[in-house]
Write a protein that holds these residues in place. Structure first.
Motif, PDB file in Angstrom:
ATOM      1  N   ALA A  89       0.843  -1.208   0.000  1.00  0.00           N
ATOM      2  CA  ALA A  89       0.000   0.000   0.000  1.00  0.00           C
ATOM      3  C   ALA A  89       0.873   1.251   0.000  1.00  0.00           C
ATOM      4  N   TRP A  90       1.938   1.254   0.790  1.00  0.00           N
ATOM      5  CA  TRP A  90       2.851   2.403   0.838  1.00  0.00           C
ATOM      6  C   TRP A  90       3.475   2.636  -0.533  1.00  0.00           C
ATOM      7  N   TRP A  91       3.963   1.587  -1.160  1.00  0.00           N
ATOM      8  CA  TRP A  91       4.561   1.707  -2.484  1.00  0.00           C
ATOM      9  C   TRP A  91       3.538   2.210  -3.502  1.00  0.00           C
ATOM     10  N   ASP A  92       2.331   1.658  -3.447  1.00  0.00           N
ATOM     11  CA  ASP A  92       1.294   2.003  -4.414  1.00  0.00           C
ATOM     12  C   ASP A  92       0.851   3.458  -4.269  1.00  0.00           C
ATOM     13  N   VAL A  93       0.665   3.903  -3.038  1.00  0.00           N
ATOM     14  CA  VAL A  93       0.264   5.296  -2.810  1.00  0.00           C
ATOM     15  C   VAL A  93       1.393   6.242  -3.209  1.00  0.00           C
ATOM     16  N   ARG A  94       2.626   5.900  -2.874  1.00  0.00           N
ATOM     17  CA  ARG A  94       3.768   6.751  -3.257  1.00  0.00           C
ATOM     18  C   ARG A  94       3.954   6.791  -4.770  1.00  0.00           C
ATOM     19  N   ARG A  95       3.617   5.727  -5.457  1.00  0.00           N
ATOM     20  CA  ARG A  95       3.702   5.681  -6.912  1.00  0.00           C
ATOM     21  C   ARG A  95       2.714   6.662  -7.522  1.00  0.00           C
ATOM     22  N   ILE A  96       1.525   6.753  -6.906  1.00  0.00           N
ATOM     23  CA  ILE A  96       0.475   7.608  -7.438  1.00  0.00           C
ATOM     24  C   ILE A  96       0.631   9.055  -6.958  1.00  0.00           C
ATOM     25  N   LYS A  97       0.919   9.228  -5.672  1.00  0.00           N
ATOM     26  CA  LYS A  97       1.094  10.555  -5.080  1.00  0.00           C
ATOM     27  C   LYS A  97       2.453  10.606  -4.378  1.00  0.00           C
ATOM     28  N   PRO A  98       3.490  10.979  -5.104  1.00  0.00           N
ATOM     29  CA  PRO A  98       4.836  10.982  -4.519  1.00  0.00           C
ATOM     30  C   PRO A  98       5.004  11.953  -3.348  1.00  0.00           C
ATOM     31  N   GLU A  99       4.124  12.930  -3.236  1.00  0.00           N
ATOM     32  CA  GLU A  99       4.252  13.910  -2.155  1.00  0.00           C
ATOM     33  C   GLU A  99       3.757  13.374  -0.808  1.00  0.00           C
ATOM     34  N   THR A 100       3.202  12.180  -0.785  1.00  0.00           N
ATOM     35  CA  THR A 100       2.699  11.601   0.460  1.00  0.00           C
ATOM     36  C   THR A 100       3.859  11.262   1.388  1.00  0.00           C
ATOM     37  N   THR A 101       3.773  11.726   2.621  1.00  0.00           N
ATOM     38  CA  THR A 101       4.807  11.411   3.606  1.00  0.00           C
ATOM     39  C   THR A 101       4.383  10.188   4.404  1.00  0.00           C
ATOM     40  N   PHE A 102       5.354   9.547   5.035  1.00  0.00           N
ATOM     41  CA  PHE A 102       5.036   8.347   5.802  1.00  0.00           C
ATOM     42  C   PHE A 102       4.085   8.636   6.969  1.00  0.00           C
ATOM     43  N   PRO A 103       4.278   9.713   7.744  1.00  0.00           N
ATOM     44  CA  PRO A 103       3.318   9.978   8.822  1.00  0.00           C
ATOM     45  C   PRO A 103       1.884  10.178   8.320  1.00  0.00           C
ATOM     46  N   SER A 104       1.731  10.890   7.205  1.00  0.00           N
ATOM     47  CA  SER A 104       0.367  11.079   6.681  1.00  0.00           C
ATOM     48  C   SER A 104      -0.197   9.761   6.159  1.00  0.00           C
ATOM     49  N   PHE A 105       0.643   8.948   5.521  1.00  0.00           N
ATOM     50  CA  PHE A 105       0.183   7.635   5.058  1.00  0.00           C
ATOM     51  C   PHE A 105      -0.210   6.765   6.245  1.00  0.00           C
ATOM     52  N   PHE A 106       0.566   6.806   7.298  1.00  0.00           N
ATOM     53  CA  PHE A 106       0.259   6.011   8.489  1.00  0.00           C
ATOM     54  C   PHE A 106      -1.088   6.451   9.097  1.00  0.00           C
TER      55      PHE A 106
END
Length: 182
Positions: A89-106
């Motif tokens: 999920a982290w890889w997939d979201v970062r692939r689509i929205k590279p500006e996503t940070t880990f804390p916001s993804f968490f």
């Protein structure tokens, strides 16, 4: 066996990825070719998925001959399954929205987990009723119900993680969705 367990997990991850790509195709905000044209990436994913399934079938066939007898311990699956779903999920979201940070993804994953805790009991009841009706039909038709073991197993082990993955990805890729601030 270890190989079959890992291939089974890979199969579940690939199916989850493909399903989320298909369901959220209108919300994804990265460049796509015209609708109806298959992208090169999706061809690679489907080819990899087919390769995994064929390999899994061959490994299961070989294991029936007694050549491979190692089993993956349950505690390893309990650690490996959530870790790999979260990583995908982290890889997939970062692939689509590279500006996503880990804390916001968490935070988005935490919200999706809480949302799934509300939804999944209701879905579980609906699925249980559907399987109950299916078993009743099988009994009336004198059809063995052992073929239902795999869908139940996959649904119980991988279903909640697939739901969290899907809800997280949907939440993160919405065009108007705001990532929660830090």
């Amino acid at each position: 066996m270890v190989v079959a367990s890992l291939l089974e997990l890979t199969n579940a991850l690939t199916l989850t990825y493909l399903a989320s790509e298909y369901i959220l195709k209108d919300q994804l905000n990265f460049e796509r070719q015209e609708s109806g044209i298959v992208t090169r990436r999706s061809v690679y994913v489907v080819a990899a998925w087919l390769l995994v399934n064929v390999t899994y079938f061959v490994v299961r066939l070989v294991s029936q001959w007694g050549l491979l007898g190692l089993h993956l311990p349950a505690w390893v699956l309990y650690i490996l399954v959530p870790t790999l779903f979260f990583s995908l999920a982290w890889w997939d979201v970062r692939r689509i929205k590279p500006e996503t940070t880990f804390p916001s993804f968490f935070r988005q994953t935490t919200l999706s987990t809480l949302e799934s805790l509300i939804i999944l009991p209701l879905v579980s009841i609906a699925v249980a009723i559907a399987f109950l009706l299916l078993v009743a039909v099988c009994d009336v038709l004198h059809v063995p119900t052992t073929w239902l073991n795999s869908p139940i197993y996959y649904g119980v082990l991988y279903g909640p993680f697939s739901a969290i993955y899907f809800l997280t990805k949907r939440r993160c890729v919405k065009k108007k969705a705001a990532i929660l601030p830090m």
